[in-house]
Design an enzyme around this catalytic site. Structure first.
Site, PDB file in Angstrom:
ATOM      1  N   ASN A  10     -71.369 -19.521   0.693  1.00  0.00           N
ATOM      2  CA  ASN A  10     -72.662 -20.188   0.928  1.00  0.00           C
ATOM      3  C   ASN A  10     -73.262 -19.818   2.298  1.00  0.00           C
ATOM      4  O   ASN A  10     -73.931 -20.629   2.932  1.00  0.00           O
ATOM      5  CB  ASN A  10     -72.539 -21.719   0.782  1.00  0.00           C
ATOM      6  CG  ASN A  10     -73.872 -22.460   0.739  1.00  0.00           C
ATOM      7  OD1 ASN A  10     -73.997 -23.581   1.228  1.00  0.00           O
ATOM      8  ND2 ASN A  10     -74.879 -21.870   0.146  1.00  0.00           N
ATOM      9  N   SER A  14     -75.828 -16.984  -1.975  1.00  0.00           N
ATOM     10  CA  SER A  14     -76.494 -18.170  -2.534  1.00  0.00           C
ATOM     11  C   SER A  14     -77.590 -18.740  -1.631  1.00  0.00           C
ATOM     12  O   SER A  14     -78.614 -19.201  -2.155  1.00  0.00           O
ATOM     13  CB  SER A  14     -75.487 -19.249  -2.964  1.00  0.00           C
ATOM     14  OG  SER A  14     -74.780 -19.785  -1.874  1.00  0.00           O
ATOM     15  N   ASP A 122     -72.353  -7.809  -3.623  1.00  0.00           N
ATOM     16  CA  ASP A 122     -71.756  -8.659  -2.587  1.00  0.00           C
ATOM     17  C   ASP A 122     -71.777  -7.919  -1.253  1.00  0.00           C
ATOM     18  O   ASP A 122     -71.101  -6.901  -1.094  1.00  0.00           O
ATOM     19  CB  ASP A 122     -70.319  -9.000  -2.988  1.00  0.00           C
ATOM     20  CG  ASP A 122     -69.686 -10.006  -2.046  1.00  0.00           C
ATOM     21  OD1 ASP A 122     -70.261 -10.257  -0.955  1.00  0.00           O
ATOM     22  OD2 ASP A 122     -68.632 -10.552  -2.399  1.00  0.00           O
TER      23      ASP A 122
HETATM   24  P1  4NP Z   1     -71.109 -15.334   0.309  1.00  0.00           P
HETATM   25  O1  4NP Z   1     -70.327 -14.299   1.232  1.00  0.00           O
HETATM   26  O2  4NP Z   1     -70.123 -15.852  -0.704  1.00  0.00           O
HETATM   27  O3  4NP Z   1     -72.189 -14.492  -0.304  1.00  0.00           O
HETATM   28  O4  4NP Z   1     -71.649 -16.415   1.205  1.00  0.00           O
HETATM   29  C1  4NP Z   1     -69.059 -14.573   1.746  1.00  0.00           C
HETATM   30  C2  4NP Z   1     -68.935 -15.411   2.840  1.00  0.00           C
HETATM   31  C3  4NP Z   1     -67.680 -15.694   3.348  1.00  0.00           C
HETATM   32  C4  4NP Z   1     -66.570 -15.125   2.764  1.00  0.00           C
HETATM   33  C5  4NP Z   1     -66.708 -14.295   1.684  1.00  0.00           C
HETATM   34  C6  4NP Z   1     -67.957 -14.020   1.168  1.00  0.00           C
HETATM   35  N1  4NP Z   1     -65.304 -15.383   3.317  1.00  0.00           N
HETATM   36  O5  4NP Z   1     -64.336 -14.780   2.830  1.00  0.00           O
HETATM   37  O6  4NP Z   1     -65.169 -16.245   4.198  1.00  0.00           O
END
Ligand code: 4NP
Length: 149
Positions: A10, A14, A122
């Site tokens: 988040n 998102s 991603d």
């Molecule tokens: P998001 O990206 O899911 O698009 O907000 C990420 C943010 C943090 C992490 C992975 C993806 N993390 O591993 O902390």
């Protein structure tokens, strides 16, 4: 229509969907008919603001996301929102764990509203926020189209 966009942290995908969708809805003069928010399947980024490159990408396209901080999804979200929209397949599994079967009919993937279904790119590992922007914009345009036709 109450929409919750969901990703892992988040802080990237998102929130981009939340603020792009709010912008599209505002452009159509429909803001008062929508409640739009975003949340995380994980607690990893709880309380953290939108990740700077994601915030910069939104800003480059004229969209602000001030004040947004990460929060984790709750079982209550599964009852409250009309649509629960994940960015990738693993988000769907995370939502299912928290929302259970009762909300299954409200769960979707954002790119299912486009002609290239699958996962939103991603940016966490690629640093390519522009491709994510394009995916999310296309998904949100398709979603708005589906909801207003
Ligand atoms: P998001 O990206 O899911 O698009 O907000 C990420 C943010 C943090 C992490 C992975 C993806 N993390 O591993 O902390």
């Amino acid at each position: 229509m109450k929409i919750l966009f969901v990703c892992l942290g988040n802080i990237c995908r998102s929130p981009m969907a939340e603020f792009i969708m709010k912008d599209l809805v505002a452009q159509q003069g429909l803001s008062d008919q929508f409640e739009i928010a975003s949340a995380a399947t994980s607690r990893e980024e709880e309380g953290n603001p939108v990740y700077p490159p994601a915030r910069r990408t939104l800003a480059e396209h004229g969209i602000r996301c001030d004040g947004k901080t990460s929060r984790q999804i709750t079982a209550q979200d599964g009852e409250y929102y009309d649509l629960l929209i994940g960015m990738d397949e693993s988000n769907l599994r995370g939502m299912k764990r928290v929302f259970g079967e009762k909300a299954a009919h409200k769960v979707r993937l954002l790119m299912d509203y486009t002609d290239r279904p699958g996962n939103v790119a991603d940016p966490w590992y690629t640093d390519d926020f522009e491709t994510t922007w394009q995916d999310v914009l296309e998904g949100c345009r398709g979603l708005l189209c589906a909801l207003t036709k």
